[in-house]
Write a protein that holds these residues in place. Sequence first.
Motif, mmCIF file in Angstrom:
data_model
loop_
_atom_site.group_PDB
_atom_site.id
_atom_site.type_symbol
_atom_site.label_atom_id
_atom_site.label_comp_id
_atom_site.label_asym_id
_atom_site.label_seq_id
_atom_site.Cartn_x
_atom_site.Cartn_y
_atom_site.Cartn_z
ATOM 1 N N UNK A 197 39.111 49.932 45.127
ATOM 2 C CA UNK A 197 40.573 50.004 45.152
ATOM 3 C C UNK A 197 41.207 48.611 45.177
ATOM 4 N N UNK A 198 40.577 47.635 45.825
ATOM 5 C CA UNK A 198 41.117 46.278 45.816
ATOM 6 C C UNK A 198 41.103 45.704 44.396
ATOM 7 N N UNK A 199 40.083 46.061 43.622
ATOM 8 C CA UNK A 199 39.991 45.603 42.231
ATOM 9 C C UNK A 199 41.063 46.248 41.369
ATOM 10 N N UNK A 200 41.356 47.517 41.655
ATOM 11 C CA UNK A 200 42.396 48.228 40.907
ATOM 12 C C UNK A 200 43.767 47.632 41.197
ATOM 13 N N UNK A 201 44.083 47.480 42.480
ATOM 14 C CA UNK A 201 45.398 46.938 42.846
ATOM 15 C C UNK A 201 45.529 45.493 42.361
ATOM 16 N N UNK A 202 44.443 44.737 42.472
ATOM 17 C CA UNK A 202 44.464 43.361 41.986
ATOM 18 C C UNK A 202 44.669 43.275 40.486
ATOM 19 N N UNK A 203 44.083 44.212 39.745
ATOM 20 C CA UNK A 203 44.254 44.247 38.284
ATOM 21 C C UNK A 203 45.693 44.557 37.908
ATOM 22 N N UNK A 204 46.338 45.435 38.668
ATOM 23 C CA UNK A 204 47.750 45.741 38.429
ATOM 24 C C UNK A 204 48.611 44.508 38.703
ATOM 25 N N UNK A 205 48.302 43.824 39.807
ATOM 26 C CA UNK A 205 49.021 42.576 40.135
ATOM 27 C C UNK A 205 48.874 41.559 39.009
ATOM 28 N N UNK A 206 47.639 41.404 38.490
ATOM 29 C CA UNK A 206 47.400 40.446 37.406
ATOM 30 C C UNK A 206 48.213 40.802 36.165
ATOM 31 N N UNK A 207 48.216 42.072 35.808
ATOM 32 C CA UNK A 207 48.946 42.516 34.621
ATOM 33 C C UNK A 207 50.444 42.322 34.797
ATOM 34 N N UNK A 208 50.954 42.641 35.974
ATOM 35 C CA UNK A 208 52.388 42.493 36.230
ATOM 36 C C UNK A 208 52.847 41.033 36.169
ATOM 37 N N UNK A 209 51.928 40.109 36.452
ATOM 38 C CA UNK A 209 52.307 38.700 36.532
ATOM 39 C C UNK A 209 51.756 37.850 35.390
ATOM 40 N N UNK A 210 51.186 38.503 34.366
ATOM 41 C CA UNK A 210 50.750 37.792 33.177
ATOM 42 C C UNK A 210 49.469 37.006 33.314
ATOM 43 N N UNK A 211 48.618 37.370 34.308
ATOM 44 C CA UNK A 211 47.322 36.715 34.466
ATOM 45 C C UNK A 211 46.238 37.559 33.804
ATOM 46 N N UNK A 212 45.182 36.893 33.366
ATOM 47 C CA UNK A 212 44.063 37.619 32.758
ATOM 48 C C UNK A 212 43.068 38.106 33.805
ATOM 49 N N UNK A 213 43.112 37.514 34.993
ATOM 50 C CA UNK A 213 42.224 37.923 36.073
ATOM 51 C C UNK A 213 42.761 37.346 37.371
ATOM 52 N N UNK A 214 42.172 37.785 38.475
ATOM 53 C CA UNK A 214 42.504 37.223 39.781
ATOM 54 C C UNK A 214 41.212 36.928 40.531
ATOM 55 N N UNK A 215 41.296 35.992 41.471
ATOM 56 C CA UNK A 215 40.178 35.666 42.333
ATOM 57 C C UNK A 215 40.410 36.301 43.698
ATOM 58 N N UNK A 216 39.372 36.945 44.220
ATOM 59 C CA UNK A 216 39.453 37.639 45.502
ATOM 60 C C UNK A 216 38.979 36.736 46.628
ATOM 61 N N UNK A 217 39.560 36.916 47.798
ATOM 62 C CA UNK A 217 39.229 36.141 48.985
ATOM 63 C C UNK A 217 38.605 37.043 50.043
ATOM 64 N N UNK A 218 37.766 36.473 50.902
ATOM 65 C CA UNK A 218 37.291 37.237 52.061
ATOM 66 C C UNK A 218 38.200 36.952 53.252
ATOM 67 N N UNK A 219 37.846 37.513 54.407
ATOM 68 C CA UNK A 219 38.699 37.364 55.584
ATOM 69 C C UNK A 219 38.741 35.943 56.127
ATOM 70 N N UNK A 220 37.817 35.093 55.675
ATOM 71 C CA UNK A 220 37.840 33.676 56.048
ATOM 72 C C UNK A 220 38.598 32.840 55.026
ATOM 73 N N UNK A 221 39.252 33.538 54.079
ATOM 74 C CA UNK A 221 40.060 32.891 53.022
ATOM 75 C C UNK A 221 39.207 32.014 52.106
ATOM 76 N N UNK A 222 37.956 32.411 51.883
ATOM 77 C CA UNK A 222 37.084 31.745 50.929
ATOM 78 C C UNK A 222 37.046 32.551 49.641
ATOM 79 N N UNK A 223 36.876 31.871 48.495
ATOM 80 C CA UNK A 223 36.752 32.557 47.213
ATOM 81 C C UNK A 223 35.473 33.390 47.211
#
Length: 281
Positions: A154-180
Amino acid sequence: MVNYNGDLLGKNTNFLNHNNRGLRYGDALFETMRMVGGKLFFWEDHYLRLMASMRILRMEIPMHFTMEFLEEEIKKTIAANEGIGEQLRVRLSVHRNDGGLYTPLTNDISYIIEVAPLKEAFYVVDESPYEVELFKDFYVNRDMLSTLKTNNKIINVVGSIFAEENGYQNCLLLNNDKQIVESLNANVFLVKDGKVKTPPLEDGCLNGIVRKKMIEILSKLENFDFEEASISPFELQKADELFVTNSVVGIRPITKYRKKEFGNKVAKELLGKLNAIARLA
């Protein structure tokens, strides 16, 4: 045609219902593979990852669920899709059978095989614009479940919608320590001054098959210093290159992150080596 437990069904056939545990609880796993001329790329690695994941999720592995059996079922599915072509995307899904609430009534499983055509026979470098941004609405947990290829995306789905809405081809996900951790659909690699890094599994990234192959390749190259190490978002704009990897695309160079634009020299060099081992695997 879709293969469901060995039965070949039309794509519009309703063969799953509301009790399906993959639908209700995300109680499912999948492998997505590239197949060219009847040869599955890195098939043994995909198979072993699937078996290990099924054991971790306490699914019952049928005695007949061998590499040879599943490969024949994949080929049977392709044969039923006449005219689909020689280069294919193959998805093998496994879900625990219906019954129960959070506690299942059975650990027995069913499988689904789907196939779709691909344009290219081997991995190629796509040099079209590929801009990414951080997705910070939700975070990836640093645990073993995050490393498995489950249906809980579900995080990948919501992130993909965010990317599409903002004109990005992809997004990078972070963990709880704010690392890529990874991108929405692939593992991530960073190149800086001849040094290549990718996040360790302990940070929560997917245990990707092409990630594994990249590590094998990089570990043997004397002209690169490779390490599995956490990547801070602050490192991104200092990098020479960023690229992502998965089993279908191979290597996809990132061309832009915020104001920083990247090259693809290392990605191109590694892609040639990846194609070479794909032919032999």
